[in-house]
Design an enzyme around this catalytic site. Structure first.
Site, PDB file in Angstrom:
ATOM      1  N   CYS A 229      -4.697  -3.673   3.124  1.00 14.84           N
ATOM      2  CA  CYS A 229      -4.356  -3.333   4.509  1.00 14.84           C
ATOM      3  C   CYS A 229      -5.477  -3.542   5.531  1.00 14.84           C
ATOM      4  CB  CYS A 229      -3.835  -1.895   4.529  1.00 14.84           C
ATOM      5  SG  CYS A 229      -3.047  -1.396   6.074  1.00 14.84           S
TER       6      CYS A 229
ATOM      7  N   LYS B 207     -10.061   0.244  -2.003  1.00 10.61           N
ATOM      8  CA  LYS B 207     -10.200  -0.135  -0.580  1.00 10.61           C
ATOM      9  C   LYS B 207     -11.573   0.250  -0.042  1.00 10.61           C
ATOM     10  CE  LYS B 207      -7.429   0.528   3.678  1.00 10.61           C
ATOM     11  NZ  LYS B 207      -6.363   1.390   4.264  1.00 10.61           N
TER      12      LYS B 207
ATOM     13  N   GLU C 210       0.857  -1.178   0.000  1.00 10.69           N
ATOM     14  CA  GLU C 210       0.000   0.000   0.000  1.00 10.69           C
ATOM     15  C   GLU C 210       0.901   1.240   0.000  1.00 10.69           C
ATOM     16  OE1 GLU C 210      -2.031   0.653   3.750  1.00 10.69           O
ATOM     17  OE2 GLU C 210      -3.771   1.468   2.719  1.00 10.69           O
TER      18      GLU C 210
HETATM   19  O1  LIG Z   1      -1.863   6.983   4.178  1.00 10.34           O
HETATM   20  C1  LIG Z   1      -1.626   6.592   3.021  1.00 10.34           C
HETATM   21  O2  LIG Z   1      -1.032   7.288   2.203  1.00 10.34           O
HETATM   22  C2  LIG Z   1      -2.044   5.214   2.641  1.00 10.34           C
HETATM   23  N1  LIG Z   1      -2.980   4.618   3.565  1.00 10.34           N
HETATM   24  C3  LIG Z   1      -2.614   3.990   4.683  1.00 10.34           C
HETATM   25  O3  LIG Z   1      -1.446   3.873   5.006  1.00 10.34           O
HETATM   26  C4  LIG Z   1      -3.711   3.388   5.541  1.00 10.34           C
HETATM   27  C5  LIG Z   1      -4.604   4.478   6.066  1.00 10.34           C
HETATM   28  S1  LIG Z   1      -3.789   5.685   7.058  1.00 10.34           S
HETATM   29  N2  LIG Z   1      -3.150   2.611   6.616  1.00 10.34           N
HETATM   30  C6  LIG Z   1      -3.805   1.607   7.175  1.00 10.34           C
HETATM   31  O4  LIG Z   1      -4.896   1.228   6.762  1.00 10.34           O
HETATM   32  C7  LIG Z   1      -3.113   0.964   8.370  1.00 10.34           C
HETATM   33  C8  LIG Z   1      -4.017  -0.009   9.107  1.00 10.34           C
HETATM   34  C9  LIG Z   1      -3.457  -0.415  10.409  1.00 10.34           C
HETATM   35  O5  LIG Z   1      -2.367  -0.034  10.797  1.00 10.34           O
HETATM   36  C10 LIG Z   1      -4.245  -1.351  11.254  1.00 10.34           C
HETATM   37  O6  LIG Z   1      -5.285  -1.889  10.811  1.00 10.34           O
HETATM   38  O7  LIG Z   1      -3.822  -1.570  12.401  1.00 10.34           O
END
Ligand SMILES: O=C(O)CNC(=O)[C@H](CS)NC(=O)CCC(=O)C(=O)O
Length: 329
Positions: free
Chosen positions: A205, A163, A88
């Site tokens: 993710c 997603k 991701e």
């Molecule tokens: O921000 C971006 O550029 C790309 N998107 C992400 O990295 C996303 C949203 S902040 N991260 C997750 O979903 C982590 C989930 C996680 O850590 C859990 O389920 O514990």
């Protein structure tokens, strides 16, 4: 004499581990147990498709991120992989939602064009695990999608999955995450896609926390589930491996999870530990904390045998709890 018998423990096929980020010379065999003879005659391991999982530390520098990913993908191709998985946010990890939106591109943009060329040059498929995509509704919404893009070895887009579960959470010690500040949830699941390694179900993710999604993909024919990720440094040690192995065991699929690792900028770090889990729940390849690559062979005969020996999908009781994970669209 050849003994054909019951599988009493998971037969481990070729398992190698490559992490250029580590100092120890790589290519170690993870599981020492020899393969049972019965499996050895069913398929020679070097005929099985090899997949590569790339682990990187994306930053806000898109060009540098592409260079890093391209090096790993070229290495994966040299090692004989037919498919390479990127995590991701392989394109970039920005400092705030405004920068995320600013750096985002449409699928037809310059960055995807570079990956198309890369897939062609290397002759392998690419799972681009979470592209910050300006969708068709960009002008109205000014928000993006977190889009998992699958390219074939000609560089053509064969599938996209946006997603569906957005990560809006506040974990003490990890800093708040509010993905919906910049991102729209995807409208639908994507049917599993045939690839040289098997039928792939696409997810991203945080989706891994929702077993309904993995069951839907498995019931629609997935053999490999993919969770490209950027897991946090608090939830990572507690949940990452447990969730991935649980998804593999309950769906009897391979699970491939390419991860972000290390410090992206002053405000954000990720857990790493990219891995491939087989349908028995065994971690058959894994990276450590640093950037690198790990590889695994996908044995669909093993998957089919396991599903015969342990037919959980025939034992479900939708009369008690509904047909979870059905239908796909
Ligand atoms: O921000 C971006 O550029 C790309 N998107 C992400 O990295 C996303 C949203 S902040 N991260 C997750 O979903 C982590 C989930 C996680 O850590 C859990 O389920 O514990």
């Amino acid at each position: 004499m050849v003994l054909l018998g019951f599988i009493t423990r998971p037969p481990h096929r070729f398992l190698s581990l490559l992490c250029p980020g580590l100092r120890i010379p790589q290519l170690s065999v993870l599981c020492a147990q020899p393969r049972p003879r019965a499996m050895a005659i069913s398929s020679s391991s070097c005929e099985l498709p090899l997949v590569a999982v790339c682990q990187v530390t994306s930053t806000p520098d898109k060009q540098q991120n592409f260079k890093t990913c391209a090096e790993l993908v070229r290495e994966a191709a040299r090692l004989g992989a037919c498919l390479a998985f990127l995590p991701e946010a392989f394109d970039f990890i920005a400092r705030d939602p405004a920068e995320t939106l600013h750096l985002s591109e449409p699928l037809g943009g310059k960055l995807l064009e570079e990956y198309t060329q890369l897939a062609r040059e290397c002759g392998l498929w690419l799972s681009l695990g979470g592209f910050h995509e300006r969708g068709q509704d960009w002008e109205q919404t000014q928000k993006i999608y977190n889009c998992h893009v699958l390219l074939n070895s000609n560089g053509a887009v064969v599938a996209t999955y946006r997603k569906t579960h957005l990560c809006d959470v506040e974990i003490p010690g990890q800093g708040p995450m509010c993905e919906s500040n910049s991102t729209m949830p995807g409208p639908s699941l994507e049917s599993p896609v045939s690839t040289p390694a098997g039928k792939i179900g696409l997810a991203v993710c945080y989706d891994m926390r929702f077993p309904e999604l993995s069951l839907a993909l498995a019931q629609a024919g997935a053999e490999i589930l993919t969770y490209p990720s950027a897991f946090g440094s608090v939830t990572g040690p507690a949940h990452w491996e447990v969730l991935l192995r649980a998804r593999a065991i309950e769906t009897q699929c391979y699970v491939v999870a390419a991860a972000q690792c290390g410090r992206h900028h002053e405000k954000r770090a990720s857990y790493g530990h990219s891995m491939v889990v087989d349908p028995w729940g065994t971690v058959v390849a894994r990276c450590s904390e640093g950037p690198g690559l790990c590889l695994a062979r996908i044995d669909l005969n093993y998957l089919r045998q396991l599903r015969q020996h342990l037919p959980v999908f025939q034992h479900r009781r939708p009369d008690l709890y509904g047909n979870l994970g059905h239908p796909l669209s």
